[in-house]
Design an enzyme around this catalytic site. Structure first.
Site, mmCIF file in Angstrom:
data_model
loop_
_atom_site.group_PDB
_atom_site.id
_atom_site.type_symbol
_atom_site.label_atom_id
_atom_site.label_comp_id
_atom_site.label_asym_id
_atom_site.label_seq_id
_atom_site.Cartn_x
_atom_site.Cartn_y
_atom_site.Cartn_z
ATOM 1 N N LYS A 213 0.849 -1.182 0.000
ATOM 2 C CA LYS A 213 0.000 0.000 0.000
ATOM 3 C C LYS A 213 0.886 1.235 0.000
ATOM 4 O O LYS A 213 1.717 1.426 0.877
ATOM 5 C CB LYS A 213 -0.902 0.015 1.238
ATOM 6 N N LYS A 265 -2.335 -1.571 -3.698
ATOM 7 C CA LYS A 265 -3.191 -0.391 -3.635
ATOM 8 C C LYS A 265 -2.359 0.876 -3.719
ATOM 9 O O LYS A 265 -1.350 0.950 -3.022
ATOM 10 C CB LYS A 265 -3.950 -0.431 -2.305
ATOM 11 N N SER A 291 -10.323 5.718 -4.335
ATOM 12 C CA SER A 291 -11.277 6.815 -4.510
ATOM 13 C C SER A 291 -10.863 7.807 -5.597
ATOM 14 O O SER A 291 -11.685 8.218 -6.412
ATOM 15 C CB SER A 291 -11.458 7.539 -3.174
ATOM 16 N N TYR A 330 -15.254 1.144 -6.371
ATOM 17 C CA TYR A 330 -16.536 1.818 -6.142
ATOM 18 C C TYR A 330 -17.453 1.664 -7.352
ATOM 19 O O TYR A 330 -18.633 1.991 -7.276
ATOM 20 C CB TYR A 330 -16.288 3.303 -5.819
HETATM 21 C C1 PBG Z 1 -6.741 3.919 5.602
HETATM 22 C C2 PBG Z 1 -7.333 3.695 4.261
HETATM 23 C C3 PBG Z 1 -7.284 4.607 3.208
HETATM 24 C C4 PBG Z 1 -7.960 4.030 2.154
HETATM 25 C C5 PBG Z 1 -8.403 2.784 2.559
HETATM 26 N N1 PBG Z 1 -7.984 2.591 3.873
HETATM 27 C C6 PBG Z 1 -6.757 5.970 3.177
HETATM 28 C C7 PBG Z 1 -5.350 6.218 3.501
HETATM 29 O O1 PBG Z 1 -4.553 5.300 3.634
HETATM 30 O O2 PBG Z 1 -5.035 7.380 3.654
HETATM 31 C C8 PBG Z 1 -8.147 4.680 0.824
HETATM 32 C C9 PBG Z 1 -9.209 4.119 -0.023
HETATM 33 C C10 PBG Z 1 -9.557 4.978 -1.161
HETATM 34 O O3 PBG Z 1 -8.926 6.024 -1.420
HETATM 35 O O4 PBG Z 1 -10.494 4.601 -1.863
HETATM 36 N N2 PBG Z 1 -6.751 2.855 6.424
#
Ligand code: PBG
Length: 342
Positions: A213, A265, A291, A330
């Site tokens: 991630k 991700k 997102s 989504y």
């Molecule tokens: C944090 C988390 C995030 C997302 C999923 N889990 C945001 C981040 O790490 O700042 C992002 C998902 C998305 O942007 O659709 N645990």
């Protein structure tokens, strides 16, 4: 022995014609190397405390923070389309946030209440997945607990955070989650969660690990979606976009610690990572179209610059072709509708 053909002086060698296999819709359908089905989709969803009705998220067109009741209706719609799993994020009241994120493991916390409701309503018909991370529940918005180090810097305390993740995962499994999905990028989180789940008797609850991630600008709209309190960034725990080898290490460690799925991700800017992980992983590989990826496609389509449906299908298919067996998106409901011709 066959004689080699001697090229004749006046008959040129035929040119190779890959276009033959593109000559009609049915030919293209028969020769497609990858196909997307609803079984490949996971729908991320948000449930918020204190709402009377669902609240649309302006940066994610078509996505809302749900009440428990509207959540049930939306999951029902997804299930009817055949989507196998939903991934649930909880949005607590600001007044329930604290430094530790304690309402993430309280039985009456917003996420655990909603998980229990979904499991009661849907049993084993839909896989209920829970986001296992503290950032929605801490008042500082970080994915772990903070402390001062000996030089006076505020840092996210890895090992203190693990204890909270373990409590949270057990609470989620107690509530009825089939899958927990640690997304906080703390070292050792999979091992800590697996041990805690097993000790609590939840040996059948699976772990989808956010293994690779990245610290990404594409999470922008999500911060609105969960009412994030974060100031600053997550670069001391999420990965640097410059790195690929590091992802392979993260994946190896998570598998060794007991991950049942590994995830990459975001997706679209990291398709090389998806492919490399898919090539080496002995467990299923998921990718999360985050997102910002969704918002970007909607924004361009809204301006008339790209075709929404075409870009949606191409982006999700591309992530699947790169090697993701499960795609968190989504768009899941819209893709499922399109695949089913509804
Ligand atoms: C944090 C988390 C995030 C997302 C999923 N889990 C945001 C981040 O790490 O700042 C992002 C998902 C998305 O942007 O659709 N645990």
């Amino acid at each position: 022995m066959t004689e080699s053909r001697t090229p004749s002086a006046d008959v040129p060698a035929p040119i190779r014609r890959p276009r033959r296999l593109r000559s009609s819709p049915v030919m293209r359908r028969m020769t497609a190397e990858t196909s997307l089905t609803v079984d490949d989709l996971i729908l991320p969803m948000f449930v918020a405390d204190g709402l009377d009705e669902p609240r649309p998220i302006s940066s994610l067109p078509g996505v809302s923070q749900h009440t428990e009741d509207s959540l049930v209706r939306a999951v029902e719609e997804a299930a009817e389309l055949g989507i196998p799993s939903v991934d649930l994020f909880g949005v607590p009241l600001d007044s329930d946030k604290d430094g530790e994120g304690a309402c993430s493991w309280r039985e009456d916390g917003v996420l655990n209440r909603a998980l229990a409701r979904l499991r009661r309503e849907f049993g084993d018909d839909v896989l209920i997945m829970a986001d296992t991370c503290l950032d929605e529940f801490t008042d500082h918005g970080h994915c772990g607990v903070l402390r001062r180090d000996r030089w006076g810097r505020t840092i996210v305390d890895n090992d203190a955070t693990l204890a909270n993740y373990a409590r949270m995962a057990v609470a989620q499994a107690d509530a009825g989650a089939h899958i927990v999905s640690p997304s906080g990028m703390m070292d050792g989180q999979i091992e800590a969660i697996r041990a805690a789940l097993d000790a609590a008797g939840h040996v059948d609850v699976a772990i989808m690990a956010y293994s690779a991630k990245y610290a990404s600008a594409f999470y922008g709209p999500f911060r609105e979606a969960v009412g994030s309190s974060l100031e600053g960034d997550r670069r001391t725990y999420q990965q640097d976009p410059a790195n690929r080898r590091e992802s392979l290490l993260e994946v190896e460690l998570d598998i060794a610690e007991g991950a049942d799925f590994v995830m990459v991700k975001p997706a679209m800017a990291y398709l090389d990572i998806v492919r490399e992980v898919a090539d080496m992983s002995p467990v299923p590989v998921a990718a999360y179209q985050v997102s910002g990826e969704y918002a970007m496609i909607h924004a361009a389509a809204n301006n008339g610059w790209i075709d929404l449906e075409g870009a949606m299908m191409e982006s999700v298919l591309g992530i699947h072709r790169a090697g993701a067996e499960q795609v968190l998106t989504y768009f899941a409901v819209d893709v499922a509708r399109k695949l089913r011709g509804r």
